[in-house]
Design an enzyme around this catalytic site. Structure first.
Site, PDB file in Angstrom:
ATOM      1  N   HIS A 197      75.004  70.985 -30.368  1.00 28.11           N
ATOM      2  CA  HIS A 197      73.975  71.323 -31.358  1.00 28.11           C
ATOM      3  C   HIS A 197      74.350  70.832 -32.751  1.00 28.11           C
ATOM      4  CE1 HIS A 197      73.212  74.188 -28.087  1.00 28.11           C
ATOM      5  NE2 HIS A 197      71.964  74.168 -28.502  1.00 28.11           N
ATOM      6  N   TYR A 256      66.798  76.310 -24.391  1.00 31.69           N
ATOM      7  CA  TYR A 256      67.494  77.179 -23.423  1.00 31.69           C
ATOM      8  C   TYR A 256      67.464  76.619 -22.000  1.00 31.69           C
ATOM      9  CZ  TYR A 256      65.929  79.975 -27.390  1.00 31.69           C
ATOM     10  OH  TYR A 256      65.621  80.400 -28.652  1.00 31.69           O
ATOM     11  N   ASP A 269      71.160  69.041 -30.164  1.00 37.92           N
ATOM     12  CA  ASP A 269      69.884  69.746 -30.190  1.00 37.92           C
ATOM     13  C   ASP A 269      69.677  70.480 -31.522  1.00 37.92           C
ATOM     14  OD1 ASP A 269      69.877  68.954 -27.542  1.00 37.92           O
ATOM     15  OD2 ASP A 269      69.387  70.941 -26.752  1.00 37.92           O
ATOM     16  N   ASP A 270      68.429  70.808 -31.760  1.00 45.63           N
ATOM     17  CA  ASP A 270      67.985  71.763 -32.790  1.00 45.63           C
ATOM     18  C   ASP A 270      67.941  71.197 -34.205  1.00 45.63           C
ATOM     19  OD1 ASP A 270      67.885  73.469 -30.671  1.00 45.63           O
ATOM     20  OD2 ASP A 270      69.438  74.837 -31.363  1.00 45.63           O
ATOM     21  N   HIS A 277      60.834  76.281 -30.849  1.00 43.99           N
ATOM     22  CA  HIS A 277      62.025  76.698 -30.090  1.00 43.99           C
ATOM     23  C   HIS A 277      61.849  78.017 -29.345  1.00 43.99           C
ATOM     24  CE1 HIS A 277      66.326  76.990 -29.037  1.00 43.99           C
ATOM     25  NE2 HIS A 277      66.339  75.688 -29.286  1.00 43.99           N
ATOM     26  N   HIS A 302      62.092  68.664 -28.859  1.00 43.77           N
ATOM     27  CA  HIS A 302      62.681  69.950 -28.430  1.00 43.77           C
ATOM     28  C   HIS A 302      61.749  71.104 -28.830  1.00 43.77           C
ATOM     29  CE1 HIS A 302      66.086  72.303 -27.083  1.00 43.77           C
ATOM     30  NE2 HIS A 302      66.400  72.783 -28.267  1.00 43.77           N
TER      31      HIS A 302
HETATM   32 ZN   LIG Z   1      67.713  74.319 -28.776  1.00 48.61          ZN
END
Ligand SMILES: [Zn+2]
Ligand SMILES: *[C@@H]1O[C@H](CO)[C@@H](O)[C@H](O)[C@H]1NC(C)=O
Ligand SMILES: *[C@@H]1O[C@H](CO)[C@@H](O)[C@H](O)[C@H]1NC(C)=O
Ligand SMILES: *[C@@H]1O[C@H](CO)[C@@H](O)[C@H](O)[C@H]1NC(C)=O
Length: 359
Positions: A280, A216, A125-126, A179, A175
Site C-alpha cells: 500500500h 479487501y 494500493d490505495d 474503497h 481500486h
Molecule cells: Zn485498498
C-alpha cells in the site's frame, strides 16, 4: 483477517488525509522525462465528481449514461452481501458457493493472482496519497515501474501525484471510488464507482484503465460480470505484506513486514510460479517499508507491473499506448515505449544465479 481492521481503518484514515494535504504533492516534480504525453490540466476538473470517500451516487446523468451502455441481461444476478460495522461479512455461511466469493472462500475465477516464475508483480494500493511522491521518487531511482491501484477519491484529491505517475509510465489501475467492499454494492453503485474513477484518470492522464483490484479482495461473480462488461481484468494477489496493519493502532510491526519480504526472497529459488504482492502507498510507514524492502526483491525477482508480467503491452483502452512487458514486446511507437530497465534485469539475473546456490 484482512477484512477485520481494514474496512474501518483504511477508509477513515484515508479520508482524513486529503482535506489537509491537497497541494503538498505538487512540490514534488518528476525526476524523469515524461514517457506518456498527458493532457493539459488547469487544476479545475471539467466533470463533476462525487463527494470523496462516499459511495458514488447512481442518480446522475453520467451514471445513467454509463448504465445504458452496458448489457446486464446475462449477468449473474444475486443480491449484494452485507458487512457489519466491524468490517466483517455477515453470515458468510449463507453465501452460495457458486457466487465464487473471495471473501468467503478465497475463490478466484479468472482473476490474476500470480506472475510467471521468477517475476514479481509489484503493486501499491490505495493511492495516490500525500506519501506517494516519496515512493515514486524512490522507484524512479531504479526506473522501477509498478501497478498502482488508485482510489478515485484520492485521484481527485492528490491529482498532482496521479499525473506524475501517469506521465512516468506507471501502470495505472482502478481500486473503486470509495474503497467499500465491492460485493456490498448494487450493480449501479459498482458501475458508478468504477466509471467515476476511470473518468477522473482519463481527465488527468488521457488514459482509460482496464485493470481492477477489489478493496479487501472482496469480489464475486456478480462483480466479475460487471467488470467484464466494462472491459476490466481483476487482480488479486498470492502474497500479502499486511503492511496496512502498521497503521496507528495496528497490530503489525515493521520487523514483521520486513521478515515476510525476507521469507519471499529466501523462497524464490524453488517456486514454479511468481508472485503478485499486495502493498500500500497509504501511510508513511507503508511507503517506508516499500522503499526499504524493494532492493532485495529486485535482486532476487524481476519486479514489474502486473500487466507487464502477463505480457499485456496495452493495459489501457487506448491501444496506441504501449508499456514494457516481461517478454519485451514493444509494438507501439513514440514516447510511450520503454523497455524494462536493463540494470534491473541484469541484477535479477545475477540474483537468480545466486539464489540457485541457496541464497
Ligand atoms: Zn485498498
Ligand atoms: C444482451 O445480452 C443478451 C445475453 O447475452 C443478448 O441475448 C441480448 O441480445 C443483448 N442485448 C443487446 C441489446 O445487445
Ligand atoms: C529447494 O528445493 C531443494 C530440492 O528439493 C531443497 O533441498 C531446498 O531445501 C529447497 N530450498 C528452499 C529454500 O526451500
Ligand atoms: C490514440 O488513440 C486514441 C483513441 O483511443 C485517440 O484519441 C488518440 O488520438 C490516439 N493518439 C495517437 C497519438 O494516435
Amino acid at each position: 483477517m484482512l477484512i477485520k481492521l481494514s474496512l474501518i481503518s483504511l477508509v477513515t484514515l484515508a479520508s482524513a488525509a486529503p482535506s489537509t494535504t491537497t497541494s503538498t504533492s505538487a512540490a514534488s516534480t518528476p525526476t524523469a522525462a515524461p514517457l506518456l504525453p498527458i493532457p493539459a490540466f488547469s487544476g479545475t476538473f471539467a466533470n463533476a465528481y462525487p463527494p470523496v470517500d462516499k459511495t458514488a451516487p447512481t442518480d446522475t446523468p453520467l451514471v445513467k449514461q454509463w448504465l445504458a451502455e452496458l448489457n446486464l441481461t446475462a449477468m449473474p444476478d444475486f443480491p449484494p452481501t452485507k458487512f457489519n460495522s466491524g468490517g466483517d461479512l455477515e453470515n458468510p455461511n449463507s453465501v452460495p458457493a457458486d457466487t465464487c466469493d473471495w471473501t468467503v472462500t478465497n475463490c478466484i475465477n479468472k482473476d490474476i493472482t500470480n506472475c510467471p516464475k521468477r517475476t514479481w508483480g509489484l503493486t501499491y494500493d490505495d493511492g495516490p496519497t500525500e506519501f506517494s511522491p516519496q515512493l515514486y521518487d524512490f522507484l524512479d531511482t531504479t526506473d522501477q515501474k509498478a501497478t498502482l491501484f488508485y482510489i478515485g477519491s484520492n485521484v481527485v484529491t492528490n491529482w498532482q501525484a496521479a499525473r506524475r505517475a501517469c506521465a512516468a509510465g506507471y501502470h495505472i489501475a482502478v481500486h473503486t471510488w470509495s474503497h467499500n467492499p465491492s460485493t456490498t454494492l448494487t450493480n449501479e453503485q459498482f458501475v458508478a464507482e468504477i466509471k467515476y474513477t476511470e473518468l477522473a484518470i482519463k481527465e488527468l492522464c488521457g488514459i482509460t484503465p482496464t485493470y481492477f483490484r477489489p478493496p479487501y479482495g472482496d469480489i464475486d461473480n456478480r462483480i466479475r460480470g460487471l467488470l467484464v462488461q466494462m472491459g476490466y481484468t481483476s487482480v488479486i494477489w498470492d502474497i500479502d505484506t499486511n503492511d496496512w496493519m502498521m497503521a496507528p493502532g495496528g497490530t503489525r510491526t515493521e520487523a514483521q513486514v520486513d521478515a515476510a519480504f525476507d521469507q519471499w526472497v529466501a523462497g524464490a529459488a524453488n517456486l514454479t510460479e511468481g508472485h503478485v504482492c499486495l502493498e500500500h502507498e497509504l501511510y508513511q510507514n507503508t511507503v517506508n517499508a516499500a522503499i526499504k524492502n524493494l532492493p532485495k526483491i529486485q535482486l532476487t525477482w524481476k519486479a514489474m507491473p502486473v500487466a507487464a508480467c502477463v505480457n499485456d503491452a496495452h493495459p489501457y483502452q487506448e491501444k496506441n499506448i504501449t508499456l514494457a512487458t516481461l517478454d519485451g514486446a514493444q509494438t507501439g511507437s513514440g514516447a510511450a515505449v520503454k523497455s524494462l530497465s536493463a540494470s534491473v534485469v541484469a541484477a535479477a539475473a545475477v540474483a537468480i544465479a545466486a539464489a540457485s546456490f541457496g541464497l
